[in-house]
Write an enzyme that holds these catalytic residues in place. Structure first.
Site, PDB file in Angstrom:
ATOM      1  N   ALA A  85     -19.738 -56.791  30.603  1.00  0.00           N
ATOM      2  CA  ALA A  85     -20.760 -57.786  30.262  1.00  0.00           C
ATOM      3  C   ALA A  85     -21.414 -57.613  28.902  1.00  0.00           C
ATOM      4  CB  ALA A  85     -21.856 -57.760  31.317  1.00  0.00           C
ATOM      5  N   ALA A  86     -21.439 -56.389  28.376  1.00  0.00           N
ATOM      6  CA  ALA A  86     -22.257 -56.137  27.184  1.00  0.00           C
ATOM      7  C   ALA A  86     -21.573 -56.641  25.908  1.00  0.00           C
ATOM      8  CB  ALA A  86     -22.499 -54.633  27.054  1.00  0.00           C
ATOM      9  N   PRO A  87     -22.326 -57.157  24.927  1.00  0.00           N
ATOM     10  CA  PRO A  87     -23.797 -57.184  24.812  1.00  0.00           C
ATOM     11  C   PRO A  87     -24.485 -58.344  25.524  1.00  0.00           C
ATOM     12  CG  PRO A  87     -22.804 -58.007  22.800  1.00  0.00           C
ATOM     13  CD  PRO A  87     -21.671 -57.596  23.681  1.00  0.00           C
ATOM     14  N   GLY A  88     -23.744 -59.200  26.221  1.00  0.00           N
ATOM     15  CA  GLY A  88     -24.437 -60.057  27.179  1.00  0.00           C
ATOM     16  C   GLY A  88     -24.526 -61.546  26.877  1.00  0.00           C
ATOM     17  N   ASP A 124     -14.316 -60.641  31.355  1.00  0.00           N
ATOM     18  CA  ASP A 124     -14.117 -60.723  29.895  1.00  0.00           C
ATOM     19  C   ASP A 124     -13.525 -59.364  29.499  1.00  0.00           C
ATOM     20  OD1 ASP A 124     -14.241 -61.353  27.244  1.00  0.00           O
ATOM     21  OD2 ASP A 124     -16.429 -61.281  27.088  1.00  0.00           O
ATOM     22  N   CYS A 167     -10.617 -62.026  23.938  1.00  0.00           N
ATOM     23  CA  CYS A 167     -10.746 -62.566  22.578  1.00  0.00           C
ATOM     24  C   CYS A 167      -9.589 -62.051  21.729  1.00  0.00           C
ATOM     25  CB  CYS A 167     -12.100 -62.207  21.973  1.00  0.00           C
ATOM     26  SG  CYS A 167     -12.453 -60.445  21.944  1.00  0.00           S
TER      27      CYS A 167
HETATM   28  C1  LIG Z   1     -15.162 -58.120  25.104  1.00  0.00           C
HETATM   29  S1  LIG Z   1     -16.439 -57.010  25.357  1.00  0.00           S
HETATM   30  C2  LIG Z   1     -17.500 -57.924  26.379  1.00  0.00           C
HETATM   31  C3  LIG Z   1     -18.360 -58.983  25.701  1.00  0.00           C
HETATM   32  C4  LIG Z   1     -19.370 -59.602  26.646  1.00  0.00           C
HETATM   33  N1  LIG Z   1     -18.746 -60.160  27.814  1.00  0.00           N
HETATM   34  C5  LIG Z   1     -20.213 -60.670  25.985  1.00  0.00           C
HETATM   35  O1  LIG Z   1     -19.942 -61.844  26.129  1.00  0.00           O
HETATM   36  O2  LIG Z   1     -21.191 -60.310  25.308  1.00  0.00           O
HETATM   37  C6  LIG Z   1     -15.697 -55.887  26.459  1.00  0.00           C
HETATM   38  C7  LIG Z   1     -16.632 -54.913  27.160  1.00  0.00           C
HETATM   39  O3  LIG Z   1     -15.856 -54.233  28.150  1.00  0.00           O
HETATM   40  C8  LIG Z   1     -16.464 -52.999  28.387  1.00  0.00           C
HETATM   41  N2  LIG Z   1     -15.475 -52.198  29.144  1.00  0.00           N
HETATM   42  C9  LIG Z   1     -14.282 -51.735  28.724  1.00  0.00           C
HETATM   43  N3  LIG Z   1     -13.634 -51.108  29.721  1.00  0.00           N
HETATM   44  C10 LIG Z   1     -14.443 -51.172  30.805  1.00  0.00           C
HETATM   45  C11 LIG Z   1     -14.344 -50.688  32.149  1.00  0.00           C
HETATM   46  N4  LIG Z   1     -13.265 -50.028  32.561  1.00  0.00           N
HETATM   47  N5  LIG Z   1     -15.357 -50.935  32.989  1.00  0.00           N
HETATM   48  C12 LIG Z   1     -16.471 -51.603  32.575  1.00  0.00           C
HETATM   49  N6  LIG Z   1     -16.617 -52.070  31.318  1.00  0.00           N
HETATM   50  C13 LIG Z   1     -15.626 -51.870  30.450  1.00  0.00           C
HETATM   51  C14 LIG Z   1     -16.796 -52.505  26.995  1.00  0.00           C
HETATM   52  O4  LIG Z   1     -17.812 -51.527  27.046  1.00  0.00           O
HETATM   53  C15 LIG Z   1     -17.238 -53.807  26.321  1.00  0.00           C
HETATM   54  O5  LIG Z   1     -18.624 -53.928  26.352  1.00  0.00           O
END
Ligand SMILES: C[S@@+](CC[C@H](N)C(=O)[O-])C[C@H]1O[C@@H](n2cnc3c(N)ncnc32)[C@H](O)[C@@H]1O
Length: 445
Positions: free
Chosen positions: A261-264, A323, A376
């Protein structure tokens, strides 16, 4: 050329030195650009606001046009630089970027570069002072030819491995259009909070409303000073990144998980629709930003710092957004550092993780629920392929094809299968959009 008339003098020597360090961290150590810049701004008290703006512009311009800058440098050199000369090459890259693309006066670009090289105590750098002077002066003499060549061959701006992939996947015309849009600074997109009018906010902020819920600004200063920021009336989010949640339907009152979810940005969209959102991410550092974003906008979500592979929900969920982590090759307009430190092997490894994550997340969906999967990335291995494979292997999963009228943007982004594939060259004359793949799935039993 990028206008930069006020940023030309030797007073910026300190900022240029900082740019050299940031560029080296990105190109030699694979540090993410945003992180390297953030650290430089935080740790270097001597940088004032103008220095920071110059430093950011210098690094991003250099990275955006790096392949062609290297081509221009190589043709201007009598003897090529070796691997051990990476630091000298970075000095020259910054010098050439100022000369070719930033409108910095010739004398300022050359003098500062040569002065920095002359003062550098790293092994072998000082000895390159005269060579650097000669190379940059040759670039000045041949500036018009170089710029004409660069403008006429956008594909040359892509690292070879990506160029070959995109030529194979999208063909020459589209790959060139993608490369061209990535050469320039992108505009800033704001997602307007549901209930607010994008047209009204476009008027207030001097931007353009697109797709019904986005305002695009071609020029921005400090966004925190813009009307509506403090009140959380909008948040920064590329128009393509806003599409996955818009395709989830009405989420009011539903139990939804935003995995990764981050940065959200997407968590905020869902929470603003009235969903009860679990925002899960394995990075506590990135979740801190998510928490700040929710605080500013007055929106709520349950934040969980956990790995998707080490968490399970207490009850089946009405809707899920996945995502997934990916190579991010669709975001090179905003993050020109994306190709550094990436290899083809990593794309294969990420694809395996994406497949496993999708299967795991789908198990948590209640029958009749909706899961939106997105990345993305422009690589089919991270989008079209894992989804096709998943649908083949899971008979309880069906695709809910997306219709063009659900998107409201004039671009051919619906695939034959009914998924969404956005390309950076869509909305090209307005500055493009990030490259996303989005599939909408439903559980039948
Ligand atoms: C594409 S970014 C997300 C962007 C976010 N959805 C937004 O719209 O702001 C991918 C995220 O996946 C998280 N991530 C990667 N592997 C993960 C895992 N195994 N479990 C949970 N989070 C994970 C990363 O920390 C990163 O924040």
């Amino acid at each position: 050329m990028i206008g930069c008339a006020t940023m030309t003098n030797l007073a910026h020597l300190h900022a240029r030195n900082a740019a050299l360090n940031v560029l080296t961290l990105i190109t030699s150590e694979g540090q993410p650009m945003d992180y390297a810049l953030e650290q430089a701004f935080k740790n270097d008290q001597k940088l004032d606001a103008r220095d920071k703006a110059f430093l950011r512009q210098l690094v991003t311009t250099t990275l955006r046009r790096l392949q062609l800058i290297d081509w221009a440098l190589d043709r201007a050199m009598k003897n090529p630089l070796g691997k051990k000369d990476a630091r000298t090459r970075n000095y020259l890259r910054l010098g050439a970027a100022q000369l070719l693309f930033m409108g910095v006066e010739n004398f300022a670009a050359v003098d500062t570069t040569v002065t920095m090289i002359a003062r550098d105590r790293h092994r072998g750098v000082q000895a390159k002072k005269n060579m650097a002077n000669a190379v940059l002066r040759r670039i000045i003499r041949e500036q018009d030819q170089i710029v004409a060549k660069i403008e006429s061959f956008p594909l040359g701006h892509l690292p070879k491995w990506l160029r070959n992939r995109w030529l194979a996947t999208y063909g020459e015309e589209v790959a060139s259009a993608i490369a061209r849009v990535q050469m320039n600074e992108p505009p800033l997109d704001l997602t307007i909070r549901p209930g607010e009018s994008a047209d009204e906010w476009a008027k207030k902020l001097g931007g353009q409303a697109i797709g019904g819920a986005t305002v695009r600004l071609q020029k921005t200063g400090d966004i925190r000073k813009l009307e509506g920021f403090k009140e959380g009336k909008w948040w920064v989010q590329d128009i393509a990144a806003s599409l996955p949640v818009r395709l989830m339907g009405n989420l009011a009152g539903l139990n939804v998980a935003d995995l990764c979810a981050a940065p959200g940005g997407k968590t905020m969209q869902m929470a603003a629709m009235g969903a009860k959102v679990i925002a899960l991410d394995r990075s506590s550092h990135r979740l801190k930003r998510l928490g700040e974003n929710l605080g500013r906008t007055g929106l709520e979500a349950t934040i969980i710092a956990k790995d998707v592979f080490k968490w399970t929900p207490d009850a089946p969920l009405d809707a899920i957004l996945l995502d997934a982590p990916c190579s991010a090759t669709g975001t090179m307009r905003r993050s020109p550092d994306v190709p550094f430190g990436k290899t083809l092997r990593q794309i294969g490894e990420l694809a395996e993780i994406q497949e496993k994550m999708l299967a795991r997340a789908f198990d948590w969906l209640r029958p009749g629920g909706t899961l939106v999967y997105c990345t993305c990335s422009l690589e089919p291995e991270e989008g079209e392929m894992p989804v096709a494979k998943f649908l083949e292997d899971n008979k309880s999963a069906t695709r809910l094809p997306v219709r063009a009228d659900e998107i409201g943007i004039d671009a051919p982004m619906i695939t034959n299968a009914g998924d969404v594939r956005t390309l950076p060259c869509y909305l090209g004359p307005m500055g493009g959009m990030d490259g996303f793949f989005i599939a909408r799935l439903s559980k039948t039993n």
